[in-house]
Write an enzyme that holds these catalytic residues in place. Structure first.
Site, PDB file in Angstrom:
ATOM      1  CE  LYS A 117      -0.223   0.154   5.044  1.00  0.00           C
ATOM      2  NZ  LYS A 117      -0.922  -0.374   6.218  1.00  0.00           N
ATOM      3  NE  ARG A 159      -6.253   0.845  10.862  1.00  0.00           N
ATOM      4  CZ  ARG A 159      -4.997   0.716  10.441  1.00  0.00           C
ATOM      5  NH1 ARG A 159      -4.109   1.702  10.615  1.00  0.00           N
ATOM      6  NH2 ARG A 159      -4.594  -0.379   9.819  1.00  0.00           N
ATOM      7  CE1 TYR A 168      12.216  31.643  -1.457  1.00  0.00           C
ATOM      8  CE2 TYR A 168      12.180  29.264  -1.155  1.00  0.00           C
ATOM      9  CZ  TYR A 168      12.008  30.371  -1.958  1.00  0.00           C
ATOM     10  OH  TYR A 168      11.628  30.205  -3.259  1.00  0.00           O
ATOM     11  CG  MET A 196       7.962  23.108  -4.121  1.00  0.00           C
ATOM     12  SD  MET A 196       6.790  24.040  -5.125  1.00  0.00           S
ATOM     13  CE  MET A 196       5.884  24.942  -3.893  1.00  0.00           C
TER      14      MET A 196
HETATM   15  C1  LIG Z   1      -0.076  -1.260   6.934  1.00  0.00           C
HETATM   16  C2  LIG Z   1      -0.565  -2.511   7.520  1.00  0.00           C
HETATM   17  C3  LIG Z   1       0.317  -3.548   7.844  1.00  0.00           C
HETATM   18  C4  LIG Z   1       1.814  -3.430   7.739  1.00  0.00           C
HETATM   19  O1  LIG Z   1       2.338  -2.892   8.937  1.00  0.00           O
HETATM   20  P1  LIG Z   1       3.924  -2.778   9.143  1.00  0.00           P
HETATM   21  O2  LIG Z   1       4.064  -2.238  10.508  1.00  0.00           O
HETATM   22  O3  LIG Z   1       4.422  -1.840   8.115  1.00  0.00           O
HETATM   23  O4  LIG Z   1       4.459  -4.147   8.961  1.00  0.00           O
HETATM   24  C5  LIG Z   1      -0.222  -4.735   8.294  1.00  0.00           C
HETATM   25  N1  LIG Z   1      -1.555  -4.882   8.439  1.00  0.00           N
HETATM   26  C6  LIG Z   1      -2.432  -3.894   8.167  1.00  0.00           C
HETATM   27  C7  LIG Z   1      -3.877  -4.140   8.356  1.00  0.00           C
HETATM   28  C8  LIG Z   1      -1.975  -2.684   7.712  1.00  0.00           C
HETATM   29  O5  LIG Z   1      -2.850  -1.707   7.446  1.00  0.00           O
END
Ligand SMILES: *Cc1c(COP(=O)(O)O)cnc(C)c1O
Length: 412
Positions: free
Chosen positions: A67, A165, A303, A351
């Site tokens: 992700k 969550r 800056y 930037m």
């Molecule tokens: C992002 C995520 C992970 C990975 O977590 P890490 O700490 O990067 O290994 C695992 N499970 C879920 C549900 C996640 O959202």
């Protein structure tokens, strides 16, 4: 403001053109030689995965969590490496992330870890993405769509165990089991949870309680005739410090990329009876020097005129800024590596540009390679160093690296 002129810095011995071009880059291929690029070490990635194979029982599967553009490493690059390395599962956040890698998955199942919206149901089913379902009304629509298409489709159900969550409560389990038994096209592939308090502590009691809640939920599913083929809970930190969380699969994000989930996780593995994985960072980030100039004592840099030279100095301009993911909080406190030495960031990060102090590094030439993250000689700038300077976590540093930066896979 009074910009005094003083004697210009005495320039370090310049190198000849040959000496300059002989300052060999880390690897040969440069698609964008005048800006910056990311290198991904395929061997390091393989070793990290192997290291986890050695920590877990042979039946434990591995999910590569790709992700957020693979935590900024590059979703396409990391997906192809993960598939090549024989990963069992891929994890994305949303439908668009699947679309980005869908031609590279080689038929390996892809789980969506974020919420499913009803507007995406048809595409999710058509693409065979395994959604995480945690809302019964969405699940009901999902099942109806699968029935309309006469298409069987795998799903994962997330259990609320204390993180608050995504996830369903245990009271809802009977209703979910009814939905599954009434809709045989909807196939339960996994039930899982995610820990709230595993990275920030060496006290694992909260995680143990969550694990117990997951196991109780799994038993209830089984009792109601819906045995999940996979039960999983472990992110990187849990996989490292709590073997009892491994269950059927571990979900590797940060540690797959060779970074420790936290200092506490790393320290836990140093205890005498513990064994941890050998982690090697996959990502390095390089640029080239865009201009070199002398600075007189009293002159300002950047800056806000936040930096003022107290002596004659030599500075270099780099074509990298906060747009690229070089955090503005590194203004006046970051480091880069030039010719194997640390060069401090001076003034504010802009930037698209930043300035560094090369006064004490002799022989620097225009277009010399600069290490933003990675090693040069005996020196290393780790993602963890940048994270601690920014008062954040390594996850944030890499995941915000710009998508526009070219990413090269280095396979030895
Ligand atoms: C992002 C995520 C992970 C990975 O977590 P890490 O700490 O990067 O290994 C695992 N499970 C879920 C549900 C996640 O959202």
């Amino acid at each position: 403001m009074d910009h005094q002129k003083a004697n210009p810095a005495e320039s370090p011995a310049p190198r000849t053109a040959e000496e300059c071009s002989a300052s060999a880059p880390v690897s040969g291929f440069r698609p964008d030689p005048h800006q910056h690029w990311i290198e991904l070490d395929e061997n390091a990635y393989r070793q990290n995965l192997t290291s986890f194979r050695q920590l877990t029982a042979p039946r434990v599967k591995q999910m590569a969590v790709v992700k957020s553009n693979a935590y900024g490493h590059g979703a396409r690059e990391m997906t192809s490496m993960a598939v090549k390395a024989g990963i069992d599962y891929l994890g994305v956040h949303c439908l668009n992330e699947l679309k980005e890698i869908n031609d590279l998955t080689g038929g390996i199942p892809v789980a969506m870890l974020g919420p499913l919206y009803t507007g995406n149901i048809n595409e999710v089913i058509d693409l065979g993405l395994e959604p995480t379902l945690s809302d019964l009304s969405v699940a009901t629509e999902f099942a109806a769509a699968a029935a309309r298409k006469n298409q069987s489709i795998g799903i994962n159900i997330k259990i609320e165990t204390g993180t608050h969550r995504l996830g369903i409560s245990s009271e809802e389990i009977p209703a979910w089991c009814s939905l599954l038994s009434e809709n045989p096209l909807v196939q339960l592939r996994g039930i899982y949870t995610h820990f709230a308090n595993i990275e920030d502590t060496t006290d694992h009691s909260f995680a143990r309680n969550q694990l117990e809640n997951l196991n109780t939920a799994a038993m209830l599913f089984t009792e109601l005739g819906q045995q999940a083929p996979l039960i999983h809970s472990a992110c990187s930190a849990a996989a490292i410090v709590m073997p009892e969380t491994h269950l059927g699969l571990i979900r590797l994000g940060i540690a797959g990329y060779g970074l420790w989930p936290s200092r506490e996780t790393y320290l836990s593995t140093l205890l005498p009876e513990e064994k941890g994985p050998a982690l090697k960072p996959v990502l390095a980030w390089y640029t080239r020097i865009g201009q070199i100039k002398n600075l007189a004592a009293g002159e300002f840099v950047g800056y806000g005129c936040t930096f003022r030279a107290t002596r004659p100095m030599r500075l270099a301009v780099l074509p990298v800024g906060y747009y690229d993911g070089y955090d503005r909080r590194l203004s006046g406190c970051g480091y880069v590596l030039v010719r194997g030495k640390r060069a401090p960031v001076i003034g504010r990060i802009c930037m698209n540009m930043m300035m560094i102090d090369i006064t004490d590094i002799p022989g620097v030439c225009l277009a010399d390679q600069v290490t933003l993250v990675g090693s040069d000689g005996n020196e290393t700038i780790s993602v963890d160093l940048l994270a601690s300077l920014c008062k954040t976590i390594n996850y944030e540093i890499t995941s915000r690296l710009g998508r526009h930066i070219p990413r090269l896979i280095i396979s030895a």
